[in-house]
Design a protein around this motif. Structure first.
Motif, mmCIF file in Angstrom:
data_model
loop_
_atom_site.group_PDB
_atom_site.id
_atom_site.type_symbol
_atom_site.label_atom_id
_atom_site.label_comp_id
_atom_site.label_asym_id
_atom_site.label_seq_id
_atom_site.Cartn_x
_atom_site.Cartn_y
_atom_site.Cartn_z
ATOM 1 N N SER A 133 0.819 -1.218 0.000
ATOM 2 C CA SER A 133 0.000 0.000 0.000
ATOM 3 C C SER A 133 0.847 1.261 0.000
ATOM 4 C CB SER A 133 -0.918 0.009 1.227
ATOM 5 O OG SER A 133 -0.144 0.129 2.424
ATOM 6 N N GLY A 134 2.130 1.119 0.302
ATOM 7 C CA GLY A 134 3.017 2.271 0.408
ATOM 8 C C GLY A 134 3.334 2.667 1.839
ATOM 9 N N ALA A 135 2.563 2.164 2.798
ATOM 10 C CA ALA A 135 2.786 2.491 4.207
ATOM 11 C C ALA A 135 4.065 1.823 4.717
ATOM 12 C CB ALA A 135 1.596 2.039 5.055
ATOM 13 N N ILE A 136 4.755 2.521 5.623
ATOM 14 C CA ILE A 136 5.966 1.986 6.234
ATOM 15 C C ILE A 136 5.602 1.263 7.526
ATOM 16 C CG2 ILE A 136 8.209 2.543 7.248
ATOM 17 C CD1 ILE A 136 8.107 2.924 4.246
ATOM 18 N N PHE A 137 6.145 0.070 7.698
ATOM 19 C CA PHE A 137 5.860 -0.741 8.884
ATOM 20 C C PHE A 137 6.663 -0.232 10.068
ATOM 21 C CE2 PHE A 137 7.167 -4.688 11.276
ATOM 22 C CZ PHE A 137 5.962 -4.855 11.938
ATOM 23 N N ASN A 138 5.965 0.091 11.162
ATOM 24 C CA ASN A 138 6.625 0.427 12.416
ATOM 25 C C ASN A 138 6.930 -0.864 13.176
ATOM 26 O OD1 ASN A 138 6.511 3.190 11.972
ATOM 27 N ND2 ASN A 138 4.561 3.428 13.038
ATOM 28 N N TRP A 139 8.139 -0.976 13.677
ATOM 29 C CA TRP A 139 8.524 -2.193 14.386
ATOM 30 C C TRP A 139 7.683 -2.334 15.660
ATOM 31 C CZ3 TRP A 139 14.615 -2.653 14.072
ATOM 32 C CH2 TRP A 139 14.979 -2.635 12.722
ATOM 33 N N GLU A 140 7.204 -3.543 15.904
ATOM 34 C CA GLU A 140 6.284 -3.803 17.017
ATOM 35 C C GLU A 140 6.950 -4.695 18.050
ATOM 36 O OE1 GLU A 140 2.845 -5.564 15.271
ATOM 37 O OE2 GLU A 140 2.232 -3.737 14.222
ATOM 38 N N PHE A 141 6.970 -4.214 19.298
ATOM 39 C CA PHE A 141 7.610 -4.952 20.386
ATOM 40 C C PHE A 141 6.622 -5.144 21.532
ATOM 41 C CE2 PHE A 141 10.991 -2.648 18.167
ATOM 42 C CZ PHE A 141 11.908 -3.659 17.942
ATOM 43 N N GLU A 142 6.875 -6.193 22.327
ATOM 44 C CA GLU A 142 6.019 -6.447 23.492
ATOM 45 C C GLU A 142 6.851 -7.096 24.590
ATOM 46 O OE1 GLU A 142 1.935 -8.833 24.792
ATOM 47 O OE2 GLU A 142 2.612 -8.863 22.713
ATOM 48 N N ARG A 143 6.638 -6.611 25.821
ATOM 49 C CA ARG A 143 7.277 -7.231 26.989
ATOM 50 C C ARG A 143 6.407 -6.997 28.207
ATOM 51 N NH1 ARG A 143 13.195 -5.298 28.842
ATOM 52 N NH2 ARG A 143 11.950 -3.520 29.609
ATOM 53 N N ASP A 144 6.126 -8.071 28.917
ATOM 54 C CA ASP A 144 5.311 -7.998 30.143
ATOM 55 C C ASP A 144 3.982 -7.290 29.889
ATOM 56 O OD1 ASP A 144 7.405 -9.240 31.498
ATOM 57 O OD2 ASP A 144 8.338 -7.315 32.011
ATOM 58 N N GLY A 145 3.381 -7.567 28.739
ATOM 59 C CA GLY A 145 2.077 -6.995 28.423
ATOM 60 C C GLY A 145 2.131 -5.590 27.867
ATOM 61 N N GLU A 146 3.316 -4.985 27.796
ATOM 62 C CA GLU A 146 3.460 -3.637 27.247
ATOM 63 C C GLU A 146 3.762 -3.720 25.752
ATOM 64 O OE1 GLU A 146 6.204 0.415 27.733
ATOM 65 O OE2 GLU A 146 6.711 -1.417 28.833
ATOM 66 N N LEU A 147 2.920 -3.099 24.931
ATOM 67 C CA LEU A 147 3.083 -3.101 23.477
ATOM 68 C C LEU A 147 3.641 -1.757 23.044
ATOM 69 C CD1 LEU A 147 2.561 -4.720 20.859
ATOM 70 C CD2 LEU A 147 0.319 -3.620 20.749
ATOM 71 N N VAL A 148 4.735 -1.776 22.282
ATOM 72 C CA VAL A 148 5.402 -0.541 21.860
ATOM 73 C C VAL A 148 5.628 -0.588 20.354
ATOM 74 C CG1 VAL A 148 7.423 0.939 22.129
ATOM 75 C CG2 VAL A 148 6.571 -0.366 24.092
ATOM 76 N N HIS A 149 5.258 0.485 19.652
ATOM 77 C CA HIS A 149 5.519 0.630 18.218
ATOM 78 C C HIS A 149 6.642 1.654 18.049
ATOM 79 C CE1 HIS A 149 1.791 -1.399 16.626
ATOM 80 N NE2 HIS A 149 1.501 -1.257 17.908
ATOM 81 N N VAL A 150 7.648 1.271 17.292
ATOM 82 C CA VAL A 150 8.809 2.140 17.118
ATOM 83 C C VAL A 150 8.943 2.513 15.647
ATOM 84 C CG1 VAL A 150 11.301 2.363 17.369
ATOM 85 C CG2 VAL A 150 9.990 1.066 19.067
ATOM 86 N N GLU A 151 8.959 3.808 15.376
ATOM 87 C CA GLU A 151 9.200 4.298 14.016
ATOM 88 C C GLU A 151 10.704 4.411 13.817
ATOM 89 O OE1 GLU A 151 8.186 8.187 11.187
ATOM 90 O OE2 GLU A 151 7.144 7.904 13.102
ATOM 91 N N VAL A 152 11.243 3.510 12.990
ATOM 92 C CA VAL A 152 12.693 3.457 12.816
ATOM 93 C C VAL A 152 13.114 4.233 11.572
ATOM 94 C CG1 VAL A 152 12.875 1.246 13.999
ATOM 95 C CG2 VAL A 152 12.540 1.296 11.525
ATOM 96 N N ASN A 153 14.399 4.527 11.498
ATOM 97 C CA ASN A 153 14.944 5.259 10.359
ATOM 98 C C ASN A 153 16.195 4.554 9.836
ATOM 99 O OD1 ASN A 153 13.273 7.784 10.100
ATOM 100 N ND2 ASN A 153 13.869 7.952 12.257
ATOM 101 N N GLY A 154 16.475 4.779 8.581
ATOM 102 C CA GLY A 154 17.656 4.214 7.958
ATOM 103 C C GLY A 154 17.671 4.536 6.481
ATOM 104 N N PRO A 155 18.788 4.312 5.821
ATOM 105 C CA PRO A 155 18.916 4.701 4.418
ATOM 106 C C PRO A 155 18.293 3.722 3.429
ATOM 107 C CG PRO A 155 20.963 3.737 5.189
ATOM 108 C CD PRO A 155 20.055 3.804 6.381
#
Length: 293
Positions: free
Chosen positions: A199-221
């Motif tokens: 679709s063109g959307a960039i995937f944000n990395w998805e992490f989880e620990r002890d029930g905490e869900l975190v989405h991280v917008e990463v960068n790189g070339p």
């Protein structure tokens, strides 16, 4: 009604479903010219135009829409009648069309296809692997496989394989002179290989620990649309990749890739096979579901 007329009506349903002669031809496994010929035969026979045609689009006329509404239930009854014959057979027969994300197809289908076809010699599988978000009802699939957060409410969902897990990995060359990330905040200091959806959307990395869900917008070339390419780029030291761990097991074992942030990469058990709630479950589809479970 002759068999040729039934085939023409089936061609009409395929064109109406896809709004495309080409896609209908792929589904029916015939030439596009044969589909066009079938539609012209119906329109000549009934004296009514069923489709608006331009060089860019195909759409139903009002008459075609009414014809579709009355014809589709009849064909569903025919399919159900044929399906009923499975009760008198030892194994299912017919074709099951399945849509599955390309990125997880090998994991999901490992140890499934061979035994399923061997145990059901009358069964045909038509599998389309694509990371594009597909409307299985519109595109003529019997079922699809998808993560639970992407399912609509009018679908029946059956949980299948778990143990699917992401991994953050980099090569020894990449980590030469760099510290491995120990927290999610450390990712901002690293070159990350990004994934772009069809679709063109960039995937944000998805992490989880002890029930905490975190989405991280990463960068790189580097931005890619294939996990295979992401793994290859990681092997070449281009940056950190976020990929399914089953795809990199040999590289982890050989030391070609090094894993990090493992405590944030939880096992995902939200993988489902799904199908429209109004759709009967054929014996072939049931055999596939049982094998996947």
């Amino acid at each position: 009604m002759h068999g040729s007329e039934l085939a023409e009506l089936a061609a009409f349903l395929a064109v109406a479903r896809h709004n495309s002669f080409r896609k209908a031809a792929v589904e029916r496994r015939v030439a596009a010219s044969a589909i066009s010929h079938s539609i012209r035969n119906i329109e000549t026979r009934v004296g009514v135009r069923l489709f608006h045609r331009t060089t860019r689009s195909v759409s139903l006329t009002d008459a075609g829409a009414r014809f579709l509404a009355e014809l589709q239930p009849a064909f569903e009854q025919i399919d159900a009648a044929l399906e009923g014959l499975n009760a008198f057979r030892g194994t299912p027969f017919g074709t099951v069309r399945l849509n599955i994300p390309n990125s997880i197809a090998p994991f999901v289908l490992q140890d499934v296809i061979g035994p399923l076809l061997q145990e059901n010699p009358g069964l045909n599988l038509d599998i389309v692997a694509t990371d594009r978000l597909v409307d299985i009802a519109k595109d003529g699939f019997d079922a699809g496989i998808r993560f639970g957060e992407n399912l609509s409410q009018d679908m029946i969902a059956v949980r299948i394989k778990s143990r699917l897990r992401f991994a953050v990995v980099g090569s020894p060359d990449y980590f030469n002179g760099r510290k491995k990330p120990h927290t999610l905040a450390d990712l901002k200091d690293h070159s990350c290989i990004r994934y772009r959806f069809p679709s063109g959307a960039i995937f944000n990395w998805e992490f989880e620990r002890d029930g905490e869900l975190v989405h991280v917008e990463v960068n790189g070339p580097l931005t890619l649309d294939s996990q295979d390419l992401m793994i290859e780029a990681a092997l070449q030291g281009c940056g950190l990749a976020f990929v399914f761990d089953y795809r990199i097991e040999p590289h982890l074992a050989s030391g070609a890739l090094i894993r990090c942030l493992e405590d944030w990469c939880a096992t995902d058990d939200s993988l489902f096979l799904y199908y429209p709630s109004r759709h009967y479950v054929s014996a072939g589809l049931r055999a596939l579901i049982d094998k996947l479970k």
